[in-house]
Motif scaffolding. Sequence first.
Motif, PDB file in Angstrom:
ATOM      1  N   SER A  79      -4.128 -13.633   0.851  1.00  0.00           N
ATOM      2  CA  SER A  79      -3.851 -13.812   2.278  1.00  0.00           C
ATOM      3  C   SER A  79      -2.638 -13.013   2.706  1.00  0.00           C
ATOM      4  CB  SER A  79      -3.636 -15.299   2.572  1.00  0.00           C
ATOM      5  OG  SER A  79      -3.254 -15.494   3.917  1.00  0.00           O
ATOM      6  N   ASN A  80      -1.608 -13.026   1.879  1.00  0.00           N
ATOM      7  CA  ASN A  80      -0.389 -12.277   2.191  1.00  0.00           C
ATOM      8  C   ASN A  80      -0.631 -10.774   2.165  1.00  0.00           C
ATOM      9  OD1 ASN A  80       1.092 -14.580   2.536  1.00  0.00           O
ATOM     10  ND2 ASN A  80       2.004 -14.557   0.496  1.00  0.00           N
ATOM     11  N   GLU A  81      -1.464 -10.324   1.230  1.00  0.00           N
ATOM     12  CA  GLU A  81      -1.804  -8.905   1.166  1.00  0.00           C
ATOM     13  C   GLU A  81      -2.512  -8.460   2.446  1.00  0.00           C
ATOM     14  OE1 GLU A  81      -4.109  -8.536  -2.411  1.00  0.00           O
ATOM     15  OE2 GLU A  81      -2.439  -7.622  -3.486  1.00  0.00           O
ATOM     16  N   ASP A  82      -3.418  -9.304   2.921  1.00  0.00           N
ATOM     17  CA  ASP A  82      -4.129  -8.996   4.162  1.00  0.00           C
ATOM     18  C   ASP A  82      -3.168  -8.916   5.339  1.00  0.00           C
ATOM     19  OD1 ASP A  82      -6.503  -8.986   2.782  1.00  0.00           O
ATOM     20  OD2 ASP A  82      -7.092 -11.013   3.352  1.00  0.00           O
ATOM     21  N   GLN A  83      -2.194  -9.824   5.354  1.00  0.00           N
ATOM     22  CA  GLN A  83      -1.210  -9.828   6.435  1.00  0.00           C
ATOM     23  C   GLN A  83      -0.349  -8.583   6.396  1.00  0.00           C
ATOM     24  OE1 GLN A  83      -1.198 -11.933   8.914  1.00  0.00           O
ATOM     25  NE2 GLN A  83       0.548 -10.946   9.903  1.00  0.00           N
TER      26      GLN A  83
END
Length: 243
Positions: free
Chosen positions: A188-192
Amino acid sequence: MDIFYCQNINMQKPYLKTLKESHNLKNKIQNKIDYLNEISKNVKNKNYLKLYEMLDTARYNKVIRHRYADSNAYMSNLTQGIQGEIAQVLMPKLFEYLQKQFPFFNYKETSLGVYDVIFGQWPSARVIGFLDVIKVEFIFDELAMKKLESAFLDETREVNQVQIDELKKINHTLSSRTDSVSSEDFKSNEDQVLILEKENALIKLEKNSILEYFDNYENFIDAIIKLYENYIISLEQETNDNK
């Protein structure tokens, strides 16, 4: 026992005429008819300058003639239901002007006479607000403009860099954990991060486009603020040149 009978009394108040009859009704109706006929004539003749004056006389006089005039809202409100159609008439001429002054903006009509403002023609170009054709004003998304301004204020760091660095730091910590929850959080953080980096790339394109036509951000904003004034002046000049 005494019985008392009450007579029916008509308690309705009589019609009372307290004011003198107005003799201006016909004139008021005719004035409205004349106003709409004048609007119709100027739409037909594409007299843009006169239309803008008629749609907001007070503003026109204040900005262009630098003198006071009473508001004509009581008359211009007659066009309330047809301003979308009037905007469609005004837009082609306004678009000619905007192409020269803000060539990096594009416009998409999303409903009758309502135009989104799209920054650029590159992939993922974003809508940053809309154009009020009747008022000749840009109504921009406040957050988008704040981020764009930040790109000019701080030349040493990209707009979302603090958030990106923080997320990458969290990702590094989470990457050492193997449980499924932390893996999902890590993804999720990578996507953000990707979303923020993509936005940074767009802001950089927008900033460079502005600098290509304006010396700085302040001049760009000044042109936006003075859009109505400058456009009406250009219409006046064109009218005088054609006389």
